[in-house]
Design a protein around this motif. Structure first.
Motif, PDB file in Angstrom:
ATOM      1  N   ALA A 326       0.845  -1.193   0.000  1.00 37.64           N
ATOM      2  CA  ALA A 326       0.000   0.000   0.000  1.00 37.64           C
ATOM      3  C   ALA A 326       0.887   1.253   0.000  1.00 37.64           C
ATOM      4  N   PRO A 327       0.504   2.257  -0.790  1.00 42.98           N
ATOM      5  CA  PRO A 327      -0.628   2.268  -1.726  1.00 42.98           C
ATOM      6  C   PRO A 327      -0.326   1.438  -2.951  1.00 42.98           C
ATOM      7  N   SER A 328      -1.369   1.056  -3.658  1.00 46.82           N
ATOM      8  CA  SER A 328      -1.184   0.209  -4.827  1.00 46.82           C
ATOM      9  C   SER A 328      -2.065   0.677  -5.973  1.00 46.82           C
ATOM     10  N   ALA A 329      -1.511   0.613  -7.186  1.00 49.85           N
ATOM     11  CA  ALA A 329      -2.302   0.908  -8.379  1.00 49.85           C
ATOM     12  C   ALA A 329      -3.309  -0.195  -8.650  1.00 49.85           C
ATOM     13  N   ALA A 330      -3.086  -1.388  -8.082  1.00 49.80           N
ATOM     14  CA  ALA A 330      -4.011  -2.522  -8.211  1.00 49.80           C
ATOM     15  C   ALA A 330      -4.349  -2.788  -9.670  1.00 49.80           C
ATOM     16  N   THR A 331      -3.316  -2.967 -10.486  1.00 52.45           N
ATOM     17  CA  THR A 331      -3.511  -3.112 -11.924  1.00 52.45           C
ATOM     18  C   THR A 331      -4.092  -4.468 -12.298  1.00 52.45           C
ATOM     19  N   GLY A 332      -3.496  -5.544 -11.834  1.00 56.30           N
ATOM     20  CA  GLY A 332      -3.929  -6.876 -12.227  1.00 56.30           C
ATOM     21  C   GLY A 332      -3.320  -7.297 -13.555  1.00 56.30           C
ATOM     22  N   THR A 333      -3.455  -8.571 -13.861  1.00 58.82           N
ATOM     23  CA  THR A 333      -2.822  -9.130 -15.058  1.00 58.82           C
ATOM     24  C   THR A 333      -3.354  -8.514 -16.340  1.00 58.82           C
ATOM     25  N   VAL A 334      -4.637  -8.167 -16.359  1.00 59.25           N
ATOM     26  CA  VAL A 334      -5.265  -7.668 -17.588  1.00 59.25           C
ATOM     27  C   VAL A 334      -4.971  -6.171 -17.717  1.00 59.25           C
ATOM     28  N   MET A 335      -3.702  -5.852 -17.980  1.00 56.72           N
ATOM     29  CA  MET A 335      -3.288  -4.460 -18.182  1.00 56.72           C
ATOM     30  C   MET A 335      -3.410  -4.140 -19.669  1.00 56.72           C
ATOM     31  N   ARG A 336      -4.438  -3.424 -20.018  1.00 54.99           N
ATOM     32  CA  ARG A 336      -4.671  -3.120 -21.418  1.00 54.99           C
ATOM     33  C   ARG A 336      -3.704  -2.040 -21.887  1.00 54.99           C
ATOM     34  N   ALA A 337      -3.538  -1.935 -23.193  1.00 56.68           N
ATOM     35  CA  ALA A 337      -2.567  -1.004 -23.766  1.00 56.68           C
ATOM     36  C   ALA A 337      -2.825   0.424 -23.311  1.00 56.68           C
ATOM     37  N   GLY A 338      -4.090   0.796 -23.191  1.00 56.72           N
ATOM     38  CA  GLY A 338      -4.412   2.149 -22.747  1.00 56.72           C
ATOM     39  C   GLY A 338      -3.961   2.418 -21.329  1.00 56.72           C
ATOM     40  N   THR A 339      -4.024   1.408 -20.472  1.00 52.86           N
ATOM     41  CA  THR A 339      -3.564   1.574 -19.094  1.00 52.86           C
ATOM     42  C   THR A 339      -2.059   1.781 -19.055  1.00 52.86           C
ATOM     43  N   LEU A 340      -1.318   0.962 -19.795  1.00 48.43           N
ATOM     44  CA  LEU A 340       0.133   1.150 -19.845  1.00 48.43           C
ATOM     45  C   LEU A 340       0.473   2.518 -20.408  1.00 48.43           C
ATOM     46  N   ARG A 341      -0.250   2.956 -21.418  1.00 46.41           N
ATOM     47  CA  ARG A 341       0.010   4.275 -22.003  1.00 46.41           C
ATOM     48  C   ARG A 341      -0.202   5.371 -20.948  1.00 46.41           C
ATOM     49  N   ASP A 342      -1.260   5.271 -20.171  1.00 49.67           N
ATOM     50  CA  ASP A 342      -1.502   6.270 -19.122  1.00 49.67           C
ATOM     51  C   ASP A 342      -0.357   6.278 -18.106  1.00 49.67           C
ATOM     52  N   TYR A 343       0.090   5.100 -17.705  1.00 49.98           N
ATOM     53  CA  TYR A 343       1.208   5.020 -16.767  1.00 49.98           C
ATOM     54  C   TYR A 343       2.466   5.660 -17.363  1.00 49.98           C
ATOM     55  N   ALA A 344       2.732   5.345 -18.631  1.00 48.28           N
ATOM     56  CA  ALA A 344       3.942   5.848 -19.277  1.00 48.28           C
ATOM     57  C   ALA A 344       3.918   7.371 -19.405  1.00 48.28           C
ATOM     58  N   LEU A 345       2.798   7.912 -19.786  1.00 49.10           N
ATOM     59  CA  LEU A 345       2.701   9.368 -19.917  1.00 49.10           C
ATOM     60  C   LEU A 345       2.882  10.043 -18.562  1.00 49.10           C
ATOM     61  N   ALA A 346       2.298   9.451 -17.523  1.00 48.43           N
ATOM     62  CA  ALA A 346       2.457  10.015 -16.177  1.00 48.43           C
ATOM     63  C   ALA A 346       3.902   9.926 -15.708  1.00 48.43           C
TER      64      ALA A 346
END
Length: 370
Positions: A326-346
């Protein structure tokens, strides 16, 4: 179908289609048989029965038990089940004491060849690691807490490393087809960082293929780091491949790298943005950053063919592991491309593109641009 009227008392009616009870029970029966088959594979793998049959050839249950120092009665039951389900081939209708069982070439490769891309036995070992943690998973689901990777033990840790090993051994051949990655790997005195290195097979494969390449692997699981160091020694590359017990966001303290990789681990991390930011800071101005993660569909309404399997991993291992901190982004295995893109931009990257690498098992490769 949902219908919402304009009346003050909004009435909602739903018609839900789906299988009948009988059809659903038939489906669950198939699932139960699959559960039993995977667990039987786990038994045969860990008891050494598959490897013994592969080495010694057709055997009776008593011969198999004697050679592996196991119970002949259990060996007989297991052999009969394996023959009934088509994994083994049996002599036929003769006395059980004299019946001989053989491992056919296809199952032999999938269950005993640790270098084959078809190697499946480690998957069964990983699945076996979940059972003892079901009480802890139930509590985590109630409380919103987690179950850490360390709690799943050696079966999960070593099973994942061995399952991924044949694929990670292909990395040099795969990256040779991607000019910008190959250029970074083949520079004189090239240095790479391998975040979430696990059993170390990715670093070992790349160092083994590129003379002079230096690799630093990072992982937060102490037994995994020890396993990776042992694997590097056995592979003869420990003079150029070093593994560190450290968070991924600490890589900046080890200097700049020509390439920074994260193989199948970003979705597990409680702080993916922090780690990606560190990867951005650690890569040279003319270097590359590559993330390999699960090949999921673009969205929930457009699932990939493997999404059901990835949700299974997420339910039992990846999401609970990510939420154990904690704290955790709580992503899970199903990390879609849009989620990775949001992480990368941040994290300070300019964008994310999919590398033209097709047919690489369960995974997709992303280049994070800057």
């Amino acid at each position: 179908m949902s219908t919402i009227t304009d009346s003050p008392a909004v009435e909602v009616t739903q018609q839900v289609s789906g299988p009948s009870a009988e059809e659903f029970v038939d489906r669950l029966m198939g699932s139960a048989l699959g559960w039993a088959e995977v667990n039987a594979i786990h038994l045969g793998d860990r008891l050494g029965w598959y490897r013994d049959l592969a080495d010694q050839g057709p055997s009776t249950h008593e011969e198999l038990a004697a050679r592996t120092n196991t119970s002949s009665r259990y060996a007989r039951e297991w052999l009969e089940q394996q023959a009934l389900t088509g994994i083994l081939v049996a002599d036929g209708e003769i006395d059980a004491r004299d019946r001989r069982y053989a491992l056919a070439p296809g199952p032999r490769e999938a269950l005993t060849d640790e270098h084959s891309l078809a190697y499946f036995a480690p998957f069964a070992r990983m699945a076996g690691a979940v059972g003892p943690q079901l009480p802890a998973l139930l509590e985590a689901y109630r409380a919103g807490t987690g179950v850490s990777w360390a709690r799943f033990g050696a079966d999960a840790r070593e099973g994942q490393a061995e399952m991924n090993r044949p694929w990670l051994a292909q990395l040099p051949h795969v990256f040779a087809q991607v000019p910008q990655v190959q250029a970074a790997l083949t520079r004189p005195g090239a240095r790479i960082a391998d975040v979430g290195a696990g059993g170390g097979w990715s670093s070992i494969a790349l160092a083994g293929a590129h003379e002079g390449l230096q690799a630093d692997g990072f992982d937060v699981d102490e037994p995994s780091v020890a396993l990776a160091r042992s694997n590097a020694r056995e592979a003869g590359v420990s003079d150029r491949v070093r593994f560190h017990l450290a968070d991924g966001d600490s890589i900046v303290s080890h200097g700049r790298y020509d390439a920074v990789f994260a193989f199948e681990c970003i979705h597990d991390m409680p702080r993916p943005v922090d780690v990606l930011r560190a990867m951005r800071e650690a890569v040279a101005d003319d270097g590359v950053v590559v993330v390999m993660d699960e090949r999921v569909g673009d969205g929930f309404d457009r699932p990939g063919e493997l999404d059901a399997l990835f949700y299974a991993f997420s339910l039992f291992v990846c999401l609970p592991d990510g939420m154990s901190h904690a704290p955790s982004a709580a992503t899970g295995t199903v990390m879609r491309a849009g989620t990775l893109r949001d992480y990368a931009l941040a994290a300070g990257f300019d964008g994310v593109s999919v590398l033209p690498i097709e047919g690489f098992g369960l995974w997709r490769f992303y280049e994070l641009t800057f």
